[in-house]
Enzyme design. Structure first.
Site, mmCIF file in Angstrom:
data_model
loop_
_atom_site.group_PDB
_atom_site.id
_atom_site.type_symbol
_atom_site.label_atom_id
_atom_site.label_comp_id
_atom_site.label_asym_id
_atom_site.label_seq_id
_atom_site.Cartn_x
_atom_site.Cartn_y
_atom_site.Cartn_z
ATOM 1 N N CYS A 101 0.825 -1.214 0.000
ATOM 2 C CA CYS A 101 0.000 0.000 0.000
ATOM 3 C C CYS A 101 0.857 1.261 0.000
ATOM 4 O O CYS A 101 1.348 1.685 1.057
ATOM 5 C CB CYS A 101 -0.926 -0.017 1.216
ATOM 6 S SG CYS A 101 -1.917 1.475 1.339
ATOM 7 N N CYS A 104 -0.418 4.126 2.153
ATOM 8 C CA CYS A 104 -0.259 3.911 3.607
ATOM 9 C C CYS A 104 1.207 4.129 4.029
ATOM 10 O O CYS A 104 1.475 4.693 5.081
ATOM 11 C CB CYS A 104 -0.630 2.489 4.016
ATOM 12 S SG CYS A 104 -2.090 1.827 3.261
ATOM 13 N N ASP A 105 2.136 3.635 3.231
ATOM 14 C CA ASP A 105 3.521 3.522 3.704
ATOM 15 C C ASP A 105 4.549 4.365 2.953
ATOM 16 O O ASP A 105 5.710 4.420 3.352
ATOM 17 C CB ASP A 105 3.958 2.041 3.617
ATOM 18 C CG ASP A 105 3.071 1.145 4.481
ATOM 19 O OD1 ASP A 105 2.593 1.634 5.527
ATOM 20 O OD2 ASP A 105 2.847 -0.015 4.112
#
Ligand code: NAP
Length: 277
Positions: A101, A104-105
């Site tokens: 992701c 997300c990261d």
């Protein structure tokens, strides 16, 4: 709702092809709008994961994190989750440099060396997005033909920070002993040459697997686990309907899933009406 409420949309960035948003809309915003809209019509939300289902007789029973719930009708819209490469050290390094992701990261790899694996729209989208953070982004694909749509591929190709490595497979990701990603071992499948490359963030974007585990042996599934449709939104079990990526391996867009959700809701309502509810 399972462990990824909002599904793939909640971890995507710009959605350009959902009608009604001429400027595009962020995936999480679209999910939140849908959630509020359904709530306005009385939808109630329960957060948890379906671990088991009993569809042998009605009412259907669904085990959500250890609590059994009953339903007269059921719409399975459990989507599909990220697929992993299956490298020896991949699972050990998830959350320590290995990710599925980018939204997300990605920010963890500011000025770092980032690698994205895959040749579809997800890989293109992630590679482009990650150029906001990384000093360089290398996209690795096992063929020299791309599944990605022309527009997404062109966008990545014209981004000067994205480098393409084609006909290349990943053999492993290092370094499990240090508990963070330091590099990968690659192979050029045309020349057979192997080499190591330093990497800080390793993003796998190679597609998804349908979330149908609790329904195995009850719902008819294809060889990859996608629900087999019996026409419209119907499954092989009367009263159980499907919607979205859990059944659709072809279109897999937010708008097609939303349309399928509408079909399933209409069919569920008519099914109950016909029974006099
Ligand atoms: P996808 O289209 O199925 O592409 C998966 C890619 O991963 C393929 O290039 C495939 O290679 C590669 N791959 C699969 N298994 C692999 C393995 N074991 N090792 C190495 N490579 C592997 O999946 P996706 O990119 O996630 O897209 C899914 C759907 O969502 C598509 O319909 C797409 O249009 C849509 N989507 C849309 C947007 C957008 O519009 N913003 C963004 C993301 C996704 P091969 O080609 O060699 O099989």
């Amino acid at each position: 709702m399972g462990h990824e409420p909002g599904g793939q949309l909640s971890i995507t960035t710009e959605v350009e092809n959902f009608p009604g948003f001429p400027e595009g809309i962020q995936g999480p915003d679209l999910v939140e709008n849908m959630r509020k809209q359904a709530e306005r019509f009385g939808a109630e939300y329960l957060y948890g994961s379906v671990v088991e289902a009993d569809l042998c007789k009605r009412p259907f029973r669904v085990d959500i994190d250890g609590d059994w719930h009953e339903a007269r009708t059921l719409i399975v819209a459990s989507g599909a989750s990220a697929r992993w490469l299956g490298l020896p050290n991949e699972q050990k390094l998830i959350g320590h440099g290995v990710s599925s992701c980018a939204t997300c990261d990605g920010a963890f790899y500011r000025d770092g060396k980032i690698m994205v694996i895959g040749g579809g729209d997800s890989a293109m989208e992630e590679a482009n997005f990650l150029t906001r953070f990384g000093s360089e982004v290398t996209l690795v694909h096992r063929r020299d033909q791309f599944r990605a749509s022309k527009i997404m591929l062109e966008r990545a190709r014209s981004n000067p920070k994205v480098k393409f490595l084609v006909n290349t497979i990943v053999q492993d990701v290092y370094d499990a002993e240090k508990n963070h990603v330091t590099g990968v071992r690659l192979r050029d499948i045309v020349t057979g040459k192997d080499w190591d490359q330093a990497v800080d963030g390793f993003f796998v974007a190679i597609g998804h697997v349908p979330n149908t585990k609790p329904f195995v042996g009850q719902l008819d599934l294809d060889e990859d686990g996608y629900i087999l449709s019996k026409g419209g939104a119907r499954t092989n079990i009367p009263g159980v309907f499907h919607a979205g990526d859990v059944q659709d391996r072809t279109y897999r867009q937010a708008i097609t899933a939303a349309g399928a959700g509408c079909m399933a809701a209409i069919e569920a309502e008519r099914f109950l009406e016909a029974e006099g509810h």
